[in-house]
Enzyme design. Structure first.
Site, PDB file in Angstrom:
ATOM      1  N   TYR A  49       1.184  -1.333  -0.018  1.00 47.53           N
ATOM      2  CA  TYR A  49       0.137   0.066  -0.011  1.00 47.53           C
ATOM      3  C   TYR A  49       0.944   1.158  -0.108  1.00 47.53           C
ATOM      4  O   TYR A  49       1.699   1.468   0.670  1.00 47.53           O
ATOM      5  CB  TYR A  49      -0.579  -0.285   1.134  1.00 47.53           C
ATOM      6  N   GLY A  50       0.860   2.060  -1.182  1.00 43.99           N
ATOM      7  CA  GLY A  50       1.234   3.371  -1.150  1.00 43.99           C
ATOM      8  C   GLY A  50       1.293   3.017  -2.403  1.00 43.99           C
ATOM      9  O   GLY A  50       2.448   2.141  -2.873  1.00 43.99           O
TER      10      GLY A  50
END
Length: 319
Positions: A49-50
C-alpha cells in the site's frame, strides 16, 4: 453479528485515492482513535500500500500512530497486514525480509499476517512454500495469527487443509464483497465455505470505492480520474439498488454507508471500509448500533444479485 474493521489502502495511495500528506496525515491519528474507541476492532494494511515514492507509507503511518496511542487503546485492536507474493519472493523464507520490514514500519504492532493473493493460477509452485513460511512465523511465535486474501472457495479449502495438517489455524480470508460485488453470498460461495471451515470472512471495498454512498440523483464527489470513471460506469446501473438502500437508511435514520456495511454484517462478514476522516470513522461506528431486518437483507440481496452494475473483479482473485 460480525463486527466492523477498517482499512488503510488510501493512506499513501495517490493514483486511486489522491493521497496528499499535507492534507491527509494530520487527521489520520484522530480518525484511528475515533474508530477504535467506538468499537472498530481490526485495522488492515499491506506492505504494497502506497504508490510511487510513498511505497510502504500505509504501514509506516499506521505504525507511527499506534506507537503514540495508549496501550489500552492498542489492546482493543487487531492489526493485520498483507504480504504480496511478488515474483522475486521465493521459497519458504521468501517473505522473511518483507515481514521484517513490515514489523519495523509497524513498530512491532502486528497480530495477523496475511497472504495478499494466491499464485495458484500463474505460479503454483510459489504459493505452498510462501504459505509454509508464514505458518513458520506463527509456530515461532513471531506473529499470532495467519490469514489469506483474494481466495475463492476451492483455493481456500486447499490452503486451509495444508495449514490444518500442521496444526495452524487459518483465521480469516479477505475478499472484495459489497452490494456491487455479491458473489460471496451465492449458493456454494465463500460465505458458506467460511461457515463450514470456521474462518472469519473479511469484506474489503464494502462501499464499492464510494459508489454505494451516493444517494440516488446526487452527483458523485470530486475524486481522482480512476474513481471518476468508476462512478460514471456504475452509478446509472445501480440506481434502483441505491434507491432501496436509501429507503432502508431513512427507516434506520442512517447513512447509505451504514446500510452497505450492515449488509455485509448481515451475511456474517466483517466489512473493512477505508477510513481517513473522523466523520467517516463516526459513520462506521454508528453502523454498529443497528442491523438490517431479514426482510431488508433479502430485498437488498435480490437487487444486488440482479444488478447489472458490478465492481471490477480483482485480477488476483482465485477460484
Amino acid at each position: 453479528m460480525a463486527g466492523i474493521g477498517f482499512g488503510t489502502w488510501s493512506w499513501g495511495n495517490q493514483l486511486l485515492w489522491g493521497y496528499d500528506p499535507d492534507r491527509d496525515d494530520p487527521e489520520l491519528s484522530a480518525t484511528l482513535q475515533e474508530a477504535v474507541a467506538g468499537g472498530l476492532a481490526l485495522v488492515d494494511t499491506a506492505d504494497s500500500y502506497g504508490t510511487g515514492r510513498f511505497n510502504g507509507r500505509s504501514e509506516a503511518l499506521l505504525g507511527r500512530i499506534l506507537e503514540d496511542c495508549s496501550g489500552e487503546l492498542r489492546s482493543r485492536l487487531t492489526v493485520a497486514t498483507k504480504l504480496a507474493p511478488f515474483p522475486w519472493r521465493l521459497g519458504r523464507r521468501g517473505f522473511d525480509r518483507a515481514f521484517a520490514a513490515s514489523q519495523a514500519r509497524l513498530h512491532g504492532h502486528l497480530q495477523r499476517v496475511q497472504l495478499h493473493w494466491s499464485t495458484a493460477r500463474y505460479a503454483p509452485w510459489q504459493e505452498g512454500a510462501l504459505l509454509d513460511g508464514l505458518a513458520d512465523l506463527v509456530q515461532q511465535g513471531r506473529v499470532s495469527e495467519l490469514g489469506v486474501s483474494n481466495l475463492g472457495p476451492r483455493r481456500l479449502r486447499a490452503l486451509q487443509a495444508r495449514l490444518a495438517a500442521r496444526g495452524i489455524p487459518l483465521r480469516s480470508v479477505q475478499v472484495q464483497m459489497s452490494l456491487l460485488a455479491p458473489d460471496a453470498i451465492k449458493a456454494g460461495g465463500l460465505k458458506q465455505t467460511c461457515s463450514d471451515l470456521g474462518i472469519e470472512l473479511l469484506a474489503y471495498s464494502p462501499l464499492a470505492l464510494g459508489v454505494l454512498t451516493v444517494s440516488p440523483g446526487d452527483l458523485p464527489p470530486e475524486c481522482t480520474r480512476l474513481r471518476a470513471g468508476l462512478f460514471r460506469r456504475l452509478l446509472p446501473g445501480s440506481e434502483a439498488l441505491r434507491a432501496a438502500m436509501a429507503t432502508v437508511a431513512v427507516a434506520h435514520r442512517a447513512s447509505l454507508a451504514q446500510v452497505a456495511l450492515n449488509w455485509c454484517r448481515a451475511h456474517g462478514a466483517m466489512p473493512l471500509p477505508g477510513l481517513r476522516r473522523v466523520h467517516q470513522a463516526q459513520d462506521a461506528v454508528a453502523a454498529l448500533a443497528w442491523s438490517l431486518s431479514d426482510e431488508e437483507r433479502d430485498q437488498l440481496d435480490a437487487l444486488a444479485l440482479a444488478c447489472s452494475a458490478r465492481m471490477p473483479a480483482n485480477p488476483f482473485m482465485s477460484a
